[in-house]
Design a protein around this motif. Structure first.
Motif, PDB file in Angstrom:
ATOM      1  N   ASP A   4       0.827  -1.211   0.000  1.00 19.35           N
ATOM      2  CA  ASP A   4       0.000   0.000   0.000  1.00 19.35           C
ATOM      3  C   ASP A   4       0.860   1.259   0.000  1.00 19.35           C
ATOM      4  O   ASP A   4       0.504   2.254  -0.634  1.00 19.35           O
ATOM      5  CB  ASP A   4      -0.951   0.007   1.195  1.00 19.35           C
ATOM      6  CG  ASP A   4      -2.029  -1.062   1.070  1.00 19.35           C
ATOM      7  OD1 ASP A   4      -2.447  -1.338  -0.079  1.00 19.35           O
ATOM      8  OD2 ASP A   4      -2.443  -1.607   2.105  1.00 19.35           O
ATOM      9  N   LYS A   7       2.043   1.713  -3.590  1.00 19.93           N
ATOM     10  CA  LYS A   7       0.952   2.217  -4.434  1.00 19.93           C
ATOM     11  C   LYS A   7       0.713   3.702  -4.192  1.00 19.93           C
ATOM     12  O   LYS A   7       0.550   4.474  -5.140  1.00 19.93           O
ATOM     13  CB  LYS A   7      -0.335   1.440  -4.157  1.00 19.93           C
ATOM     14  CG  LYS A   7      -0.355   0.058  -4.716  1.00 19.93           C
ATOM     15  CD  LYS A   7      -1.686  -0.617  -4.430  1.00 19.93           C
ATOM     16  CE  LYS A   7      -1.697  -2.035  -4.942  1.00 19.93           C
ATOM     17  NZ  LYS A   7      -2.992  -2.691  -4.701  1.00 19.93           N
ATOM     18  N   ASN A   8       0.681   4.111  -2.931  1.00 20.99           N
ATOM     19  CA  ASN A   8       0.449   5.520  -2.614  1.00 20.99           C
ATOM     20  C   ASN A   8       1.579   6.408  -3.105  1.00 20.99           C
ATOM     21  O   ASN A   8       1.341   7.503  -3.610  1.00 20.99           O
ATOM     22  CB  ASN A   8       0.242   5.698  -1.109  1.00 20.99           C
ATOM     23  CG  ASN A   8      -1.091   5.167  -0.655  1.00 20.99           C
ATOM     24  OD1 ASN A   8      -2.060   5.161  -1.419  1.00 20.99           O
ATOM     25  ND2 ASN A   8      -1.148   4.722   0.581  1.00 20.99           N
ATOM     26  N   LYS A  11       1.160   6.671  -6.854  1.00 17.46           N
ATOM     27  CA  LYS A  11      -0.022   7.474  -7.165  1.00 17.46           C
ATOM     28  C   LYS A  11       0.234   8.954  -6.892  1.00 17.46           C
ATOM     29  O   LYS A  11      -0.215   9.809  -7.650  1.00 17.46           O
ATOM     30  CB  LYS A  11      -1.210   6.993  -6.330  1.00 17.46           C
ATOM     31  CG  LYS A  11      -2.527   7.633  -6.729  1.00 17.46           C
ATOM     32  CD  LYS A  11      -3.671   7.177  -5.843  1.00 17.46           C
ATOM     33  CE  LYS A  11      -3.961   5.720  -6.078  1.00 17.46           C
ATOM     34  NZ  LYS A  11      -5.146   5.261  -5.335  1.00 17.46           N
ATOM     35  N   TYR A  40      -3.141   1.605 -11.811  1.00 17.73           N
ATOM     36  CA  TYR A  40      -4.223   0.633 -11.758  1.00 17.73           C
ATOM     37  C   TYR A  40      -4.075  -0.171 -10.474  1.00 17.73           C
ATOM     38  O   TYR A  40      -3.054  -0.081  -9.793  1.00 17.73           O
ATOM     39  CB  TYR A  40      -4.151  -0.290 -12.981  1.00 17.73           C
ATOM     40  CG  TYR A  40      -4.274   0.448 -14.294  1.00 17.73           C
ATOM     41  CD1 TYR A  40      -5.511   0.868 -14.768  1.00 17.73           C
ATOM     42  CD2 TYR A  40      -3.147   0.735 -15.060  1.00 17.73           C
ATOM     43  CE1 TYR A  40      -5.630   1.549 -15.967  1.00 17.73           C
ATOM     44  CE2 TYR A  40      -3.253   1.412 -16.265  1.00 17.73           C
ATOM     45  CZ  TYR A  40      -4.502   1.812 -16.710  1.00 17.73           C
ATOM     46  OH  TYR A  40      -4.618   2.492 -17.896  1.00 17.73           O
ATOM     47  N   PRO A  41      -5.065  -0.985 -10.119  1.00 16.63           N
ATOM     48  CA  PRO A  41      -4.981  -1.740  -8.860  1.00 16.63           C
ATOM     49  C   PRO A  41      -3.773  -2.669  -8.749  1.00 16.63           C
ATOM     50  O   PRO A  41      -3.209  -2.809  -7.663  1.00 16.63           O
ATOM     51  CB  PRO A  41      -6.278  -2.539  -8.832  1.00 16.63           C
ATOM     52  CG  PRO A  41      -7.225  -1.735  -9.644  1.00 16.63           C
ATOM     53  CD  PRO A  41      -6.387  -1.107 -10.731  1.00 16.63           C
ATOM     54  N   ALA A  42      -3.334  -3.297  -9.839  1.00 15.23           N
ATOM     55  CA  ALA A  42      -2.252  -4.272  -9.758  1.00 15.23           C
ATOM     56  C   ALA A  42      -0.967  -3.809 -10.426  1.00 15.23           C
ATOM     57  O   ALA A  42       0.081  -4.420 -10.226  1.00 15.23           O
ATOM     58  CB  ALA A  42      -2.682  -5.598 -10.368  1.00 15.23           C
ATOM     59  N   TYR A  57       3.520  -3.351  -8.903  1.00  9.74           N
ATOM     60  CA  TYR A  57       3.910  -2.763  -7.621  1.00  9.74           C
ATOM     61  C   TYR A  57       4.778  -3.737  -6.825  1.00  9.74           C
ATOM     62  O   TYR A  57       5.688  -3.326  -6.115  1.00  9.74           O
ATOM     63  CB  TYR A  57       2.674  -2.417  -6.791  1.00  9.74           C
ATOM     64  CG  TYR A  57       1.762  -1.406  -7.449  1.00  9.74           C
ATOM     65  CD1 TYR A  57       2.161  -0.090  -7.626  1.00  9.74           C
ATOM     66  CD2 TYR A  57       0.489  -1.762  -7.876  1.00  9.74           C
ATOM     67  CE1 TYR A  57       1.336   0.845  -8.211  1.00  9.74           C
ATOM     68  CE2 TYR A  57      -0.352  -0.841  -8.460  1.00  9.74           C
ATOM     69  CZ  TYR A  57       0.075   0.457  -8.626  1.00  9.74           C
ATOM     70  OH  TYR A  57      -0.752   1.372  -9.207  1.00  9.74           O
TER      71      TYR A  57
END
Length: 70
Positions: A4, A7-8, A11, A40-42, A57
Protein backbone atom coordinates in the motif's frame (compact mmCIF):
# COMPACT_ATOMS: atom_id res chain seq x y z
CA UNK A 1 7.32 -0.59 3.55
CA UNK A 2 4.33 -2.57 2.30
CA UNK A 3 2.42 -2.78 -0.98
CA UNK A 4 0.00 0.00 0.00
CA UNK A 5 2.91 2.36 0.69
CA UNK A 6 4.34 1.62 -2.77
CA UNK A 7 0.95 2.22 -4.43
CA UNK A 8 0.45 5.52 -2.61
CA UNK A 9 3.96 6.72 -3.42
CA UNK A 10 3.50 6.00 -7.12
CA UNK A 11 -0.02 7.47 -7.16
CA UNK A 12 1.27 10.67 -5.51
CA UNK A 13 3.89 11.00 -8.26
CA UNK A 14 1.52 10.56 -11.21
CA UNK A 15 2.77 12.44 -14.31
CA UNK A 16 6.11 13.11 -12.64
CA UNK A 17 9.33 12.42 -14.57
CA UNK A 18 11.16 9.29 -13.42
CA UNK A 19 14.05 7.02 -14.21
CA UNK A 20 13.12 3.37 -13.82
CA UNK A 21 15.64 0.54 -13.59
CA UNK A 22 14.56 -3.03 -14.19
CA UNK A 23 16.83 -5.79 -12.92
CA UNK A 24 16.23 -8.90 -15.02
CA UNK A 25 17.60 -12.39 -15.08
CA UNK A 26 21.20 -13.12 -16.06
CA UNK A 27 22.31 -9.55 -15.38
CA UNK A 28 20.06 -8.13 -18.10
CA UNK A 29 19.24 -4.73 -16.69
CA UNK A 30 17.29 -2.00 -18.45
CA UNK A 31 16.98 1.69 -17.66
CA UNK A 32 14.13 3.85 -18.94
CA UNK A 33 13.32 7.55 -18.61
CA UNK A 34 9.73 8.73 -18.82
CA UNK A 35 6.80 9.61 -16.59
CA UNK A 36 4.11 7.68 -14.72
CA UNK A 37 1.10 7.85 -17.02
CA UNK A 38 -1.53 5.70 -15.24
CA UNK A 39 -2.05 3.74 -12.05
CA UNK A 40 -4.22 0.63 -11.76
CA UNK A 41 -4.98 -1.74 -8.86
CA UNK A 42 -2.25 -4.27 -9.76
CA UNK A 43 0.15 -2.29 -11.95
CA UNK A 44 1.20 1.14 -13.18
CA UNK A 45 2.29 2.36 -16.59
CA UNK A 46 5.21 4.54 -17.57
CA UNK A 47 5.20 6.53 -20.83
CA UNK A 48 8.57 6.07 -22.51
CA UNK A 49 9.09 7.74 -25.90
CA UNK A 50 5.34 7.77 -26.56
CA UNK A 51 4.82 4.09 -25.63
CA UNK A 52 3.38 2.82 -22.35
CA UNK A 53 5.24 0.07 -20.48
CA UNK A 54 3.59 -1.60 -17.49
CA UNK A 55 5.21 -2.56 -14.19
CA UNK A 56 3.95 -4.34 -11.07
CA UNK A 57 3.91 -2.76 -7.62
CA UNK A 58 5.26 -6.04 -6.22
CA UNK A 59 8.40 -5.72 -8.34
CA UNK A 60 9.03 -2.28 -6.83
CA UNK A 61 8.48 -3.72 -3.35
CA UNK A 62 10.91 -6.61 -3.90
CA UNK A 63 13.57 -4.39 -5.51
CA UNK A 64 13.41 -5.88 -9.01
CA UNK A 65 12.29 -2.44 -10.22
CA UNK A 66 13.77 0.77 -8.80
CA UNK A 67 12.29 4.21 -9.37
CA UNK A 68 14.16 7.50 -9.15
CA UNK A 69 11.94 10.60 -9.12
CA UNK A 70 12.98 13.91 -10.69
Amino acid sequence: MNIDDVKNQIKNNLYRNIEIKVFGMRNKNSTYVGYISNVYPALFTVRINGVDKSFNYVDVLTGEVKIKYY
